[in-house]
Design an enzyme around this catalytic site. Sequence first.
Site, mmCIF file in Angstrom:
data_model
loop_
_atom_site.group_PDB
_atom_site.id
_atom_site.type_symbol
_atom_site.label_atom_id
_atom_site.label_comp_id
_atom_site.label_asym_id
_atom_site.label_seq_id
_atom_site.Cartn_x
_atom_site.Cartn_y
_atom_site.Cartn_z
ATOM 1 N N ASP A 58 0.835 -1.185 0.000
ATOM 2 C CA ASP A 58 0.000 0.000 0.000
ATOM 3 C C ASP A 58 0.877 1.245 0.000
ATOM 4 O OD1 ASP A 58 -2.335 1.818 0.799
ATOM 5 O OD2 ASP A 58 -3.293 -0.149 0.871
ATOM 6 N N ASP A 67 -2.834 2.223 18.014
ATOM 7 C CA ASP A 67 -3.589 0.986 17.794
ATOM 8 C C ASP A 67 -2.806 -0.052 16.995
ATOM 9 O OD1 ASP A 67 -5.644 2.213 19.134
ATOM 10 O OD2 ASP A 67 -6.765 2.751 17.323
ATOM 11 N N HIS A 93 -3.644 5.789 3.431
ATOM 12 C CA HIS A 93 -4.396 4.603 3.011
ATOM 13 C C HIS A 93 -3.826 3.338 3.639
ATOM 14 C CE1 HIS A 93 -5.949 1.608 0.038
ATOM 15 N NE2 HIS A 93 -6.980 2.424 -0.011
ATOM 16 N N VAL A 114 -9.186 1.251 17.482
ATOM 17 C CA VAL A 114 -9.584 0.281 16.463
ATOM 18 C C VAL A 114 -9.123 -1.122 16.824
ATOM 19 C CG1 VAL A 114 -9.231 -0.437 14.066
ATOM 20 C CG2 VAL A 114 -9.630 1.975 14.595
ATOM 21 N N ASN A 198 -13.566 -0.040 -7.697
ATOM 22 C CA ASN A 198 -14.671 0.850 -7.342
ATOM 23 C C ASN A 198 -15.347 1.500 -8.542
ATOM 24 O OD1 ASN A 198 -14.121 0.369 -4.657
ATOM 25 N ND2 ASN A 198 -12.852 2.186 -4.414
ATOM 26 N N VAL A 221 -5.954 -15.284 -6.928
ATOM 27 C CA VAL A 221 -6.086 -14.155 -6.003
ATOM 28 C C VAL A 221 -7.529 -14.079 -5.532
ATOM 29 C CG1 VAL A 221 -5.873 -11.647 -5.739
ATOM 30 C CG2 VAL A 221 -4.228 -12.899 -7.153
ATOM 31 N N SER A 268 -11.437 -1.381 -0.940
ATOM 32 C CA SER A 268 -10.218 -1.461 -0.123
ATOM 33 C C SER A 268 -10.526 -1.988 1.269
ATOM 34 C CB SER A 268 -9.571 -0.075 0.012
ATOM 35 O OG SER A 268 -8.745 0.224 -1.065
#
Length: 410
Positions: A58, A67, A93, A114, A198, A221, A268
């Site tokens: 990423d 977190d 991201h 989180v 998306n 995948v 994502s």
Amino acid sequence: MLRWAGAVGALAVIALGTAPAAHADDVRGSQRQVLRTLDLPSAWRTSMGGDVTVAVLDSGVDPAHRDLAGSVTEGKDFTAGANPPGVAPLRLHGTYMASLIAGHGHGPGGADGVIGVAPRAKVLSVRVILEDEEPGFREFNTAERFENVVARGIRYAVDHGADVINMSISKELATKEERAAVRYAISRGVVLVAAAGNEGAGKPDSTGYAPYSYPAAFPGVVSVAAADRGLRRASFSNWNPSVLVAAPGVDILGAGPGDEYWVGRGTSQATALVSGVAALIKAKYPKMSPALVAQALTTGAVRRPSGGYDTGMGFGVVNAPRALAEAARISRHTLTAGPGSHDPARPLGRGVAPVQVIHRDQHKITVYGGVAAAAGLGAVASLAVIAVLVGRVRSAARSADAAEPPVPAP
């Protein structure tokens, strides 16, 4: 253009203040629906992802976020040189995705902040994309030297101990280097999970589906679609036959750099959640092959389409304890590619060249055509002669019968 991009969709930062109580109420409370949809409290009785490494390919992960503190190893930056010298990566991201996978919260008992799907998993951060806001974004998406950063990132992650590779990223076109990297990872037992993309709100392309995204569309995948709050396909989520499963992808809360928190939507987020479930499975059954992990995810899915599968939601919405139960059932089996299997580094099938006419001999064509026609006429004439002869024989037989005198009675 390369157009590598995080499939994040809309994103907003939440100002939650600094009081631990506010974080506990707002952050963990905002996660409640996702935790319930995946049924994570039940799954955590079996596995919490311990001793598993999830590589997050990423934009980079903030290892200091409270977190994620202690859970992140910073790997190689394959985007080096795209940003001007001295510009630090934003890591928005990537931090967000890592928190959904392996966030462990903070405060007494980790009750604040989180909590990820696999809170005891480790994260290997491999930077392979830039944020849209970074000054080198255009250079990264147009320079040829960055074309195969994801392929190199996959190989790096495999060689540095990844059990699962999360790729909440997408690109329109594939390369043979990426195909080969996918094969390399699968051959070493690494589970690959990627975002379906998306672009699903637009018109279908020439195939009749939403666009295919890579690396999600590579065989082997796990391609993940996003579900809305009603657990239907989110309007933006791509639909095509590469989609394997779905997970929540709307109004998903996660962590951002500098101890911030974010809410966003996209394939994502759904991908990160599925990578977390894959980590739970690999923690419990570390030798399970990627194909069997995918089978556990699909067999354990809930909200299955009426026909068993559709191109929008795949086999349904991932459910963590059901996936673990299926993994337990098939864990004693093996499923690996044999020597005759297709090499994903090569295109599927063989191209067939058109037949080329070297020379057309018109004279011979005419002669052979005449011979064939004469033969046909000869056959017809022969049939006619046979018919005439048969008729004459039958006529003679009837005449003989009529001339024979009657036999007197005794």
